[in-house]
Scaffold this motif. Structure first.
Motif, mmCIF file in Angstrom:
data_model
loop_
_atom_site.group_PDB
_atom_site.id
_atom_site.type_symbol
_atom_site.label_atom_id
_atom_site.label_comp_id
_atom_site.label_asym_id
_atom_site.label_seq_id
_atom_site.Cartn_x
_atom_site.Cartn_y
_atom_site.Cartn_z
ATOM 1 N N LYS A 212 0.852 -1.182 0.000
ATOM 2 C CA LYS A 212 0.000 0.000 0.000
ATOM 3 C C LYS A 212 0.885 1.227 0.000
ATOM 4 N N SER A 213 0.526 2.181 -0.808
ATOM 5 C CA SER A 213 1.248 3.439 -0.757
ATOM 6 C C SER A 213 0.376 4.429 -0.022
ATOM 7 N N SER A 214 0.997 5.307 0.725
ATOM 8 C CA SER A 214 0.230 6.271 1.509
ATOM 9 C C SER A 214 -0.420 7.276 0.578
ATOM 10 N N TRP B 64 -14.431 7.058 4.210
ATOM 11 C CA TRP B 64 -14.191 6.221 3.036
ATOM 12 C C TRP B 64 -12.744 5.729 3.019
ATOM 13 N N LEU B 65 -11.812 6.626 3.290
ATOM 14 C CA LEU B 65 -10.396 6.241 3.308
ATOM 15 C C LEU B 65 -10.123 5.223 4.411
ATOM 16 N N MET B 66 -10.788 5.379 5.558
ATOM 17 C CA MET B 66 -10.627 4.435 6.661
ATOM 18 C C MET B 66 -11.148 3.053 6.262
ATOM 19 N N GLY C 282 -8.716 1.247 4.034
ATOM 20 C CA GLY C 282 -7.359 1.023 4.519
ATOM 21 C C GLY C 282 -6.334 1.991 3.985
ATOM 22 N N LEU C 283 -6.718 3.227 3.727
ATOM 23 C CA LEU C 283 -5.792 4.197 3.162
ATOM 24 C C LEU C 283 -5.330 5.246 4.174
ATOM 25 N N LEU C 284 -5.726 5.108 5.432
ATOM 26 C CA LEU C 284 -5.279 6.030 6.467
ATOM 27 C C LEU C 284 -4.176 5.385 7.304
ATOM 28 N N SER C 285 -3.401 6.220 7.971
ATOM 29 C CA SER C 285 -2.396 5.701 8.893
ATOM 30 C C SER C 285 -3.115 5.052 10.079
#
Length: 163
Positions: free
Chosen positions: A21-23, A85-87, A90-93
């Motif tokens: 995954k890229s941040s 949506w990002l959470m 899986g796109l959040l820290s």
């Protein structure tokens, strides 16, 4: 097949996958582990993610929804819609995902209880919202309708503002 109580299913296998995954900024990449739990009875395959609140696999870099929500979260950092949506994808820290998950749980609890939801005002308002609001009615002439005794005719006069 073995005899299982009705409604129960046995766990057939557990697989671990590493997803690259890229941040959101694209500067670093980390791997996230997911578990696939398959049951011997059904077709359903449930994934268990390592991040709190994650429900889906991270979409590809050029996925239109990912681009939209990434740009929305950059332009409006206080956007709960983008954060949720990002959470879920899986796109959040991990720290931001935990905070977003707690905020979403609180929001869902309020909705279930019927409590009115008060929108939170954050410190980082856009520049456009800081401008004072002026009434457009002051600058424009107001219309006044003068009805005479004739049913067919009416006169529209412009009322000029004083000053």
């Amino acid at each position: 097949m073995s005899s299982l109580p009705k409604g129960k299913s046995a766990i057939g296998s557990v697989k671990f996958e590493a997803k690259g995954k890229s941040s959101a900024a694209g500067s670093s990449s980390s791997s996230r582990a997911t578990k696939r739990i398959t049951t011997t009875r059904g077709k359903a395959e449930k994934k268990v993610y390592s991040l709190p609140g994650q429900k889906f696999d991270p979409p590809e870099e050029r996925e239109p929804l990912r681009i939209f929500y990434d740009s929305l979260s950059k332009q409006i950092p206080s956007s709960e819609m983008a954060e949720f949506w990002l959470m879920e994808h899986g796109l959040l820290s991990p720290e931001r995902a935990k905070k977003a998950y707690e905020r979403k749980q609180k929001r869902q609890q309020q909705v279930r209880m019927g409590t009115p939801i008060k929108s939170t005002v954050r410190k980082d308002k856009p520049e456009s919202s800081k401008k004072p609001i002026t009434s457009s009615m002051d600058s424009k002439a107001k219309k006044r309708v003068d009805y005479s005794n004739d049913d067919d005719d009416f006169i529209v006069k412009m009322k000029r503002p004083k000053g």
